[in-house]
Design a protein around this motif. Structure first.
Motif, PDB file in Angstrom:
ATOM      1  N   THR A 117       7.273 -32.325   1.009  1.00 41.22           N
ATOM      2  CA  THR A 117       8.439 -32.801   1.745  1.00 41.22           C
ATOM      3  C   THR A 117       8.319 -34.262   1.546  1.00 41.22           C
ATOM      4  O   THR A 117       7.337 -34.594   2.266  1.00 41.22           O
ATOM      5  N   PHE A 118       9.215 -35.400   0.928  1.00 40.67           N
ATOM      6  CA  PHE A 118       8.942 -36.418   0.952  1.00 40.67           C
ATOM      7  C   PHE A 118      10.193 -37.157   0.875  1.00 40.67           C
ATOM      8  O   PHE A 118      11.429 -36.994   0.540  1.00 40.67           O
ATOM      9  N   GLU A 119      10.138 -38.730   1.103  1.00 42.70           N
ATOM     10  CA  GLU A 119      11.223 -39.544   0.805  1.00 42.70           C
ATOM     11  C   GLU A 119      10.400 -40.917   0.227  1.00 42.70           C
ATOM     12  O   GLU A 119       9.069 -41.180   0.614  1.00 42.70           O
ATOM     13  N   ILE A 120      11.072 -41.706  -0.537  1.00 41.50           N
ATOM     14  CA  ILE A 120      10.652 -42.843  -1.191  1.00 41.50           C
ATOM     15  C   ILE A 120      11.658 -43.924  -0.569  1.00 41.50           C
ATOM     16  O   ILE A 120      12.704 -43.885  -1.353  1.00 41.50           O
ATOM     17  N   LEU A 121      11.482 -44.761   0.107  1.00 47.33           N
ATOM     18  CA  LEU A 121      12.147 -46.035   0.395  1.00 47.33           C
ATOM     19  C   LEU A 121      11.685 -47.123  -0.104  1.00 47.33           C
ATOM     20  O   LEU A 121      10.647 -47.722   0.026  1.00 47.33           O
ATOM     21  N   CYS A 122      12.609 -47.966  -0.936  1.00 44.26           N
ATOM     22  CA  CYS A 122      12.253 -49.334  -1.455  1.00 44.26           C
ATOM     23  C   CYS A 122      13.219 -50.178  -1.020  1.00 44.26           C
ATOM     24  O   CYS A 122      14.500 -49.914  -0.664  1.00 44.26           O
ATOM     25  N   GLN A 123      12.697 -51.402  -0.605  1.00 48.98           N
ATOM     26  CA  GLN A 123      13.708 -52.649   0.083  1.00 48.98           C
ATOM     27  C   GLN A 123      13.384 -53.773  -0.324  1.00 48.98           C
ATOM     28  O   GLN A 123      12.133 -54.388  -0.166  1.00 48.98           O
ATOM     29  N   ASP A 124      14.182 -54.297  -1.190  1.00 52.90           N
ATOM     30  CA  ASP A 124      14.184 -55.590  -1.821  1.00 52.90           C
ATOM     31  C   ASP A 124      14.402 -56.661  -0.666  1.00 52.90           C
ATOM     32  O   ASP A 124      15.556 -56.571  -0.183  1.00 52.90           O
ATOM     33  N   ASP A 125      13.452 -57.837  -0.612  1.00 56.08           N
ATOM     34  CA  ASP A 125      13.682 -58.664   0.700  1.00 56.08           C
ATOM     35  C   ASP A 125      14.655 -59.770   0.207  1.00 56.08           C
ATOM     36  O   ASP A 125      14.140 -61.128   0.165  1.00 56.08           O
ATOM     37  N   ALA A 126      15.973 -59.572  -0.185  1.00 58.32           N
ATOM     38  CA  ALA A 126      16.757 -60.595  -0.634  1.00 58.32           C
ATOM     39  C   ALA A 126      16.248 -61.605  -1.505  1.00 58.32           C
ATOM     40  O   ALA A 126      16.725 -62.754  -1.701  1.00 58.32           O
ATOM     41  N   SER A 127      15.695 -60.910  -2.672  1.00 57.52           N
ATOM     42  CA  SER A 127      15.305 -62.000  -3.754  1.00 57.52           C
ATOM     43  C   SER A 127      16.431 -62.288  -4.773  1.00 57.52           C
ATOM     44  O   SER A 127      16.268 -63.296  -5.416  1.00 57.52           O
ATOM     45  N   GLN A 128      17.550 -61.418  -4.757  1.00 61.09           N
ATOM     46  CA  GLN A 128      18.709 -61.701  -5.491  1.00 61.09           C
ATOM     47  C   GLN A 128      18.158 -61.717  -7.150  1.00 61.09           C
ATOM     48  O   GLN A 128      18.722 -62.365  -7.931  1.00 61.09           O
ATOM     49  N   SER A 129      17.250 -60.970  -7.028  1.00 61.17           N
ATOM     50  CA  SER A 129      16.711 -60.733  -8.649  1.00 61.17           C
ATOM     51  C   SER A 129      17.430 -59.914  -9.460  1.00 61.17           C
ATOM     52  O   SER A 129      18.198 -59.089  -9.076  1.00 61.17           O
ATOM     53  N   SER A 130      17.459 -60.403 -10.885  1.00 65.60           N
ATOM     54  CA  SER A 130      18.097 -59.699 -11.911  1.00 65.60           C
ATOM     55  C   SER A 130      17.420 -58.259 -12.038  1.00 65.60           C
ATOM     56  O   SER A 130      18.112 -57.382 -12.541  1.00 65.60           O
ATOM     57  N   LEU A 131      16.196 -58.177 -11.671  1.00 62.87           N
ATOM     58  CA  LEU A 131      15.542 -56.898 -11.724  1.00 62.87           C
ATOM     59  C   LEU A 131      15.920 -55.740 -10.986  1.00 62.87           C
ATOM     60  O   LEU A 131      15.597 -54.598 -11.330  1.00 62.87           O
ATOM     61  N   ASN A 132      16.583 -56.358 -10.266  1.00 59.94           N
ATOM     62  CA  ASN A 132      17.309 -55.195  -9.120  1.00 59.94           C
ATOM     63  C   ASN A 132      18.468 -54.274  -9.905  1.00 59.94           C
ATOM     64  O   ASN A 132      18.740 -53.320  -9.297  1.00 59.94           O
ATOM     65  N   ALA A 133      18.927 -54.686 -11.188  1.00 57.63           N
ATOM     66  CA  ALA A 133      19.648 -53.909 -11.934  1.00 57.63           C
ATOM     67  C   ALA A 133      18.688 -52.529 -12.237  1.00 57.63           C
ATOM     68  O   ALA A 133      19.477 -51.596 -12.432  1.00 57.63           O
ATOM     69  N   TYR A 178       9.972 -57.383  -3.911  1.00 58.41           N
ATOM     70  CA  TYR A 178      10.354 -58.901  -3.907  1.00 58.41           C
ATOM     71  C   TYR A 178      10.355 -59.178  -5.523  1.00 58.41           C
ATOM     72  O   TYR A 178       9.310 -59.579  -5.924  1.00 58.41           O
ATOM     73  N   ASN A 179      11.516 -59.322  -6.045  1.00 61.27           N
ATOM     74  CA  ASN A 179      11.869 -59.711  -7.428  1.00 61.27           C
ATOM     75  C   ASN A 179      10.717 -59.061  -8.368  1.00 61.27           C
ATOM     76  O   ASN A 179       9.697 -59.573  -9.121  1.00 61.27           O
ATOM     77  N   TYR A 180      10.713 -57.599  -8.423  1.00 59.02           N
ATOM     78  CA  TYR A 180       9.852 -56.858  -9.307  1.00 59.02           C
ATOM     79  C   TYR A 180      10.559 -55.646  -9.569  1.00 59.02           C
ATOM     80  O   TYR A 180      11.476 -55.212  -8.754  1.00 59.02           O
ATOM     81  N   ASN A 181      10.389 -55.181 -10.756  1.00 59.73           N
ATOM     82  CA  ASN A 181      10.951 -53.865 -11.257  1.00 59.73           C
ATOM     83  C   ASN A 181      10.137 -52.653 -10.730  1.00 59.73           C
ATOM     84  O   ASN A 181       9.091 -52.344 -11.150  1.00 59.73           O
ATOM     85  N   VAL A 182      10.552 -52.292  -9.797  1.00 63.80           N
ATOM     86  CA  VAL A 182       9.942 -51.055  -9.029  1.00 63.80           C
ATOM     87  C   VAL A 182       9.919 -49.655  -9.645  1.00 63.80           C
ATOM     88  O   VAL A 182       9.419 -48.646  -9.163  1.00 63.80           O
ATOM     89  N   TYR A 183      10.884 -49.438 -10.415  1.00 58.19           N
ATOM     90  CA  TYR A 183      11.445 -48.021 -11.062  1.00 58.19           C
ATOM     91  C   TYR A 183      10.204 -47.182 -11.580  1.00 58.19           C
ATOM     92  O   TYR A 183       9.977 -46.102 -11.154  1.00 58.19           O
ATOM     93  N   PRO A 184       9.116 -48.030 -12.365  1.00 56.29           N
ATOM     94  CA  PRO A 184       8.383 -46.951 -13.091  1.00 56.29           C
ATOM     95  C   PRO A 184       7.385 -46.707 -12.073  1.00 56.29           C
ATOM     96  O   PRO A 184       7.065 -45.426 -12.103  1.00 56.29           O
ATOM     97  N   LEU A 185       7.040 -47.164 -11.208  1.00 57.87           N
ATOM     98  CA  LEU A 185       6.092 -47.002  -9.872  1.00 57.87           C
ATOM     99  C   LEU A 185       6.794 -45.856  -9.173  1.00 57.87           C
ATOM    100  O   LEU A 185       6.342 -44.844  -8.770  1.00 57.87           O
ATOM    101  N   VAL A 186       8.155 -45.876  -8.704  1.00 62.63           N
ATOM    102  CA  VAL A 186       8.959 -44.950  -8.119  1.00 62.63           C
ATOM    103  C   VAL A 186       8.991 -43.441  -8.838  1.00 62.63           C
ATOM    104  O   VAL A 186       8.855 -42.477  -8.393  1.00 62.63           O
ATOM    105  N   SER A 187       9.152 -43.667  -9.990  1.00 60.40           N
ATOM    106  CA  SER A 187       9.149 -42.586 -11.061  1.00 60.40           C
ATOM    107  C   SER A 187       8.132 -41.841 -11.037  1.00 60.40           C
ATOM    108  O   SER A 187       8.141 -40.363 -10.856  1.00 60.40           O
ATOM    109  N   GLU A 188       6.914 -42.519 -11.153  1.00 65.66           N
ATOM    110  CA  GLU A 188       5.724 -41.532 -11.103  1.00 65.66           C
ATOM    111  C   GLU A 188       5.295 -41.288  -9.803  1.00 65.66           C
ATOM    112  O   GLU A 188       5.071 -39.894  -9.785  1.00 65.66           O
ATOM    113  N   LEU A 189       5.701 -41.700  -8.662  1.00 67.00           N
ATOM    114  CA  LEU A 189       5.399 -41.018  -7.405  1.00 67.00           C
ATOM    115  C   LEU A 189       6.246 -39.991  -7.214  1.00 67.00           C
ATOM    116  O   LEU A 189       5.899 -39.153  -6.438  1.00 67.00           O
TER     117      LEU A 189
END
Length: 296
Positions: free
Chosen positions: A30-46, A9-20
């Motif tokens: 075998t893995f998957e990483i699922l991220c889901q923003d809860d409709a924050s409409q944040s500019s960080l989603n870019a 929610y309104n956070y840049n999660v890419y650095p975390l996902v990249s490290e994981l």
């Protein structure tokens, strides 16, 4: 094997996902990483959209808000693999063997909790209440957490078997903020699932300001009372509820609520100031808890 679930929610999660992602590849799992923003409409989603360029990773921004409990449940429903790693989007990975350590400790357990750490230094005076409470009360070594394995469980940085999570899930009927971990941990204690506590912490990245945390504390106490009144949790499971139940039994809750009303202004001044006192914070929590009872 492993589904890593990251509510955002309104956070840049890419650095975390990249490290994981890097650590999962290094482990050859075998893995998957699922991220889901809860409709924050944040500019960080870019920035978060870049997650979709990583193999086995996805980022989705919801159009309608689910709230934090249902966001976690939704991610679990989408997960393909047997083990779910719940990790909040503002977490910081501090060890390069983080994933490996979880993989090595999954056998013979339904739940594995790695712990959480707050930074050594508080980012600012305006964040000291949350930082102090986290660092001096919540942050615990695995040896201490094992003494109360269920009560010490937080669902940021926890691996749980999907079949086990499906028996409990986060309570979507509870609307107020707070004590999600408490209720889920209590339900797991009833089922007597096997929990392992290990030293594999993440760092708490986003620390609330004093006023924000104080308001969250009040709402979480209101939610705790609801769990108590609706008998969703055993009195003995939470020490604060034990105390509240005792004060009600000896008919002292009313007196404490009145004392709280008299001194609330001064307590708030301290707790939102530059050097909040954790003893006063505990007094505030007990007093506010008794005040809720009187309002009801």
């Amino acid at each position: 094997m492993l589904s890593i679930l990251i509510p955002v929610y309104n956070y840049n999660v890419y650095p975390l996902v990249s490290e994981l992602h890097k650590q999962c590849l290094d482990c050859g799992i075998t893995f998957e990483i699922l991220c889901q923003d809860d409709a924050s409409q944040s500019s960080l989603n870019a920035f978060n959209e870049h997650v979709n360029a990583l193999p086995n990773c996805s980022f989705v921004s919801l159009k309608e808000n689910l709230a934090h409990r249902e966001n976690r449940n939704s991610l679990a429903e989408q997960a393909k693999f047997d083990y779910l790693l719940f990790i909040d989007g503002d977490s910081i990975i501090i060890h390069d063997n983080y994933i490996k350590k979880y993989i090595e400790n999954l056998h013979d357990f339904d739940v594995v909790y790695g712990g959480r750490l707050n930074p050594e230094k508080c980012p600012s005076d305006n964040q000291k209440l949350r930082w102090k409470y986290g660092r001096f009360i919540e942050d615990k070594f695995a040896e201490n957490r094992k003494k109360q394995p269920y009560q010490s469980l937080l669902f940021n940085n926890t691996v749980i078997k999907k079949e086990c999570f499906n028996k409990v899930k986060f309570d979507k009927d509870t609307k107020k903020y707070g004590h999600d971990d408490t209720l889920l941990s209590y339900q797991l204690s009833v089922l007597q699932v096997k929990i392992n506590h290990i030293e594999n912490p993440v760092e708490h990245g986003h620390i609330d300001t004093n006023l924000v945390y104080l308001n969250k504390t009040k709402e979480s106490l209101e939610n705790l009372i609801l769990l108590y009144e609706e008998e969703k949790i055993d009195i003995e499971f939470v020490r604060l509820i034990q105390l509240y139940h005792f004060l009600k039994r000896i008919k002292s809750a009313f007196i404490i609520s009145k004392i709280h009303t008299l001194f609330e202004k001064y307590l708030v001044q301290n707790l939102t100031g530059n050097n909040p006192d954790l003893v006063l914070f505990n007094w505030f929590r007990v007093g506010y808890l008794c005040s809720i009872n009187q309002k009801n």
